[in-house]
Design a protein around this motif. Structure first.
Motif, mmCIF file in Angstrom:
data_model
loop_
_atom_site.group_PDB
_atom_site.id
_atom_site.type_symbol
_atom_site.label_atom_id
_atom_site.label_comp_id
_atom_site.label_asym_id
_atom_site.label_seq_id
_atom_site.Cartn_x
_atom_site.Cartn_y
_atom_site.Cartn_z
ATOM 1 N N ILE A 125 9.802 67.283 113.910
ATOM 2 C CA ILE A 125 9.114 65.771 114.389
ATOM 3 C C ILE A 125 7.915 66.180 115.223
ATOM 4 C CG2 ILE A 125 9.740 63.842 116.054
ATOM 5 C CD1 ILE A 125 12.175 63.561 114.567
ATOM 6 N N TYR A 129 4.493 64.744 114.190
ATOM 7 C CA TYR A 129 4.014 63.260 115.043
ATOM 8 C C TYR A 129 2.909 63.582 115.786
ATOM 9 C CZ TYR A 129 4.291 59.440 118.340
ATOM 10 O OH TYR A 129 3.992 58.175 119.006
ATOM 11 N N ARG A 185 9.201 67.259 108.948
ATOM 12 C CA ARG A 185 7.677 67.188 109.187
ATOM 13 C C ARG A 185 7.169 66.605 107.949
ATOM 14 N NH1 ARG A 185 3.402 69.699 107.117
ATOM 15 N NH2 ARG A 185 1.468 69.385 107.991
ATOM 16 N N THR A 188 8.222 62.672 108.594
ATOM 17 C CA THR A 188 7.533 62.269 109.672
ATOM 18 C C THR A 188 6.276 61.800 109.327
ATOM 19 O OG1 THR A 188 8.778 63.559 110.930
ATOM 20 C CG2 THR A 188 6.906 62.474 112.110
ATOM 21 N N VAL A 192 4.857 57.702 109.813
ATOM 22 C CA VAL A 192 3.800 57.472 110.903
ATOM 23 C C VAL A 192 2.761 56.260 110.286
ATOM 24 C CG1 VAL A 192 4.216 58.949 112.645
ATOM 25 C CG2 VAL A 192 2.744 59.547 110.662
ATOM 26 N N VAL A 197 5.098 51.137 112.556
ATOM 27 C CA VAL A 197 4.768 52.048 113.672
ATOM 28 C C VAL A 197 3.591 51.745 114.343
ATOM 29 C CG1 VAL A 197 4.062 54.471 113.885
ATOM 30 C CG2 VAL A 197 5.977 53.939 112.278
ATOM 31 N N HIS A 201 3.066 50.708 117.985
ATOM 32 C CA HIS A 201 2.164 51.477 119.155
ATOM 33 C C HIS A 201 1.370 50.393 119.538
ATOM 34 C CE1 HIS A 201 0.383 55.200 119.567
ATOM 35 N NE2 HIS A 201 -0.802 54.822 119.544
ATOM 36 N N SER A 207 5.650 57.444 122.929
ATOM 37 C CA SER A 207 5.964 58.611 122.085
ATOM 38 C C SER A 207 7.436 58.887 121.892
ATOM 39 C CB SER A 207 5.259 59.947 122.274
ATOM 40 O OG SER A 207 3.728 59.940 122.233
ATOM 41 N N ILE A 211 9.622 58.005 118.636
ATOM 42 C CA ILE A 211 10.265 59.024 117.747
ATOM 43 C C ILE A 211 11.900 58.573 117.917
ATOM 44 C CG2 ILE A 211 11.160 61.426 118.103
ATOM 45 C CD1 ILE A 211 8.423 62.312 119.153
ATOM 46 N N ILE A 215 11.265 56.651 114.209
ATOM 47 C CA ILE A 215 11.066 58.006 113.103
ATOM 48 C C ILE A 215 12.445 58.733 112.979
ATOM 49 C CG2 ILE A 215 9.914 60.425 112.941
ATOM 50 C CD1 ILE A 215 7.499 59.334 114.549
#
Lengths: 305, 312
Positions: A125, A129, A185, A188, A192, A197, A201, A207, A211, A215
């Protein structure tokens, strides 16, 4: 079943907030469980694992003897009403040792798997991320670790730290997280890009919360599938190192160690090696069956033809 | 093609540096002062404080870690991986001496895995959902679930004890290599069989197969010339991985059959706390696996022009 899963994915409208993520999850979780229930071999796998877990948890109640209790009058005795599977060279009850061995073998693999998942998911992650140089560095590390078959590096770590079960677990965690980090990874990076997401945001979601709430839930199903699929090979690797004398030490009734103890007597008493071997095979088989079923149910895109 | 090979080689450099770093850092995991340990082995008694301090200086242990690493890397690049604590011989010499012995059983294991997995996988795909398909699934599942060390003893019980056909342990004749190779081959064939089956099924569903069938091609020619050949491309990459896995798995198998390969060497080194040997094993095997991958990649590029022309 597959249809409803894909449709749950496909419905993606703009301005979808975080709240709808939960809605998206319900049908998916439901179909996945139904998929496993419909898959007979996955059920068999689940059954085997449940049975062995029960044996491990209630070993004290199920096993008729203490696993290290010696009975000098009954060395290498054949199965009888007193000793269901007979006894080993020191007169210890084989059935009791097998039942307590489930605790060691399953416990060690479970502990290692927990550490591996924790480390792999965290690193995956972080890399996916935050991206940038963090991602580059972590992925170069992954490349290096992937250059070895996992057993080689784990063996070297145990060799340096000295033979013992905790050191085997350290070696396993240090090496096996790589697969998880790569998968997580990749997931993720995909997650995103979703609109929710972006909107989270915009709403000022930090963050940590991003997560944890957005995520991680998307990553977990794939991690569960991977962990179940790999639990079997993890168990094989740990008992293999114990078999070599590098992990659990005698008189611990770990199955790999039991097998190793039995090899001195395998001409006269092959059952000493048979039972632990069958036990390991069954449990690993259970993991593989359940893992295949979970993969088919949770991740239809990867389903084998 | 030359460009393709060069590009692959260039990619290996940073990974190899990473491998060397891992091997270097591993040595720091060992408990105790390496200078003291080395002296203890050499003298056969506890060294004095002054002796240890002198040895530390001589071994460069007082330098900063980056300097230590660069010195060690320089030595490693010139083939100096230090001396074994146990035998006093150069580590690299022992590793190079034992490696071909391991290659023999790993190579034999790979050939056996191919011989078991590919015919069964193809048949399972052709007679999908038939008895052979079910059999291959059971064989693959069992092969993936049985511990190699248990399989080894089952083979000993069958071939040595019951049938008296093969010797149990040692390395004097070629018969000694059969059971170690078979143990590795059985483990490796499981995933290979399932992969052959799924790749074959995918190929058989392609348009060109239908065309070939429509023009009346004999089914055996169709299978071998058209389907299997295309299936071999993805399989060949996995073969490289299987081979690497067998070299790793040789650690257990060699110990059981007293096969004097690199795996037995490192297990003995672990019990003797022969740290330079363990460290040498890591960098040696890491390099070997990189080269195996390179060979597979080049072979892949030779078979399939799409690979070597891509990303140009």
């Amino acid at each position: 079943m597959a249809q409803s899963t894909t449709s749950a994915h496909a419905v993606a409208s703009p301005f979808r907030g975080a709240a709808t993520l939960a809605d998206e999850w319900k049908p998916r979780r439901f179909t996945s469980l139904r998929g496993v229930v419909q898959d007979r071999s996955a059920l068999v796998g689940l059954g085997i694992l449940l049975l062995v877990t029960i044996a491990a948890v209630f070993a004290g109640v199920i096993a008729p003897y203490d696993p290290s209790e010696l009975d000098p009058t009954a060395n290498l005795s054949s199965p009888s009403s007193a000793h269901w599977l007979g006894t080993d060279n020191l007169g210890r009850d084989l059935f009791s040792r097998l039942v307590f061995g489930a605790r060691w073998t399953l416990g060690a693999a479970g502990l290692a798997a927990a550490g591996i998942v924790l480390l792999g998911v965290t690193i995956g992650i972080i890399a996916g991320y935050f991206g940038g140089i963090v991602d580059d560095l972590l992925m170069r590390l992954v490349d290096v670790l992937l250059a070895f078959p996992s057993i080689v590096l784990a063996l070297a770590i145990v060799g340096m730290l000295g033979p013992s079960l905790p050191n085997v677990l350290i070696g396993m965690v240090a090496v096996w997280w790589v697969d998880y980090a790569r998968v997580v990874r990749g997931l993720t990076l995909k997650v995103v890009q979703n609109d929710y997401v972006l909107s989270a945001h915009c709403c000022g979601c930090g963050s940590g919360r991003m997560i944890w709430r957005h995520i991680l839930p998307n990553v977990i199903p794939s991690v569960i599938v991977l962990a179940t699929l790999e639990l079997g090979s993890l168990m094989l690797a740990i008992s293999g190192l114990s078999f070599l004398g590098l992990g659990a030490q005698p008189p611990t009734p770990e199955w790999g160690t039991m097998l190793s103890d039995g090899r001195l007597f395998f001409l006269n008493a092959p059952q000493l090696m048979m039972y632990p071997g069958i036990a390991i095979t069954l449990v690993v088989l259970g993991c593989n069956l359940l893992g295949d079923g979970l993969r088919d149910a949770l991740d239809p895109r990867q389903r084998k033809t | 093609m030359v460009q393709f090979v060069l590009r692959r080689l260039l990619y290996l450099v940073p990974v190899w540096i990473g491998i060397s770093l891992v091997a270097f850092l591993l040595a720091n995991l060992a408990p105790g002062d390496p200078a003291r340990l080395a002296l203890q082995r050499a003298l056969g008694r506890q060294p004095t404080g002054a002796e240890t301090a002198a040895a530390r200086e001589q071994m460069g242990l007082n330098d900063s870690p980056p300097v230590q690493y660069l010195n060690w890397l320089g030595n490693a690049l010139t083939g100096d991986l230090g001396l074994s604590y146990r035998t006093g011989k150069p580590v690299l010499e022992s590793l190079v001496e034992r490696f071909p012995t391991t290659l023999q059983i790993a190579g034999g294991g790979l050939l056996l895995a191919i011989a078991i997995a590919i015919p069964l996988g193809v048949l399972a795909a052709v007679y999908r959902r038939g008895p052979i398909d079910h059999l291959s699934r059971v064989v693959a599942l069992l092969g993936a679930s049985m511990p190699s060390y248990w399989v080894a003893y089952l083979l000993i019980l069958l071939f040595s004890v019951r049938l008296g056909m093969l010797p149990v342990a040692g390395s004097q004749t070629w018969q000694h290599a059969v059971m170690p190779a078979l143990t590795l081959g059985i483990g490796g064939s499981a995933s290979l069989m399932r992969l052959t089956r799924s790749e074959m099924l995918e190929t058989l569903g392609q348009d060109y197969i239908r065309t070939a069938r429509a023009k009346g091609l004999h089914s055996r020619t169709l299978l071998v010339r058209h389907a299997l050949r295309n299936t071999m491309i993805p399989i060949s990459t996995v073969l490289g991985m299987r081979f690497a896995g067998m070299l790793g798995g040789a650690v257990i198998v060699e110990t059981i059959f007293s096969w004097p390969g690199i795996g037995k060497l490192v297990v003995d080194a672990i019990f003797d706390r022969d740290y330079p040997m363990i460290q040498g094993f890591v960098i040696f095997m890491g390099t070997a696996f990189l080269l195996i991958n390179l060979i597979v990649d080049i072979g892949y590029g030779l078979i399939d022009p799409r690979i070597r022309l891509a990303r140009r």
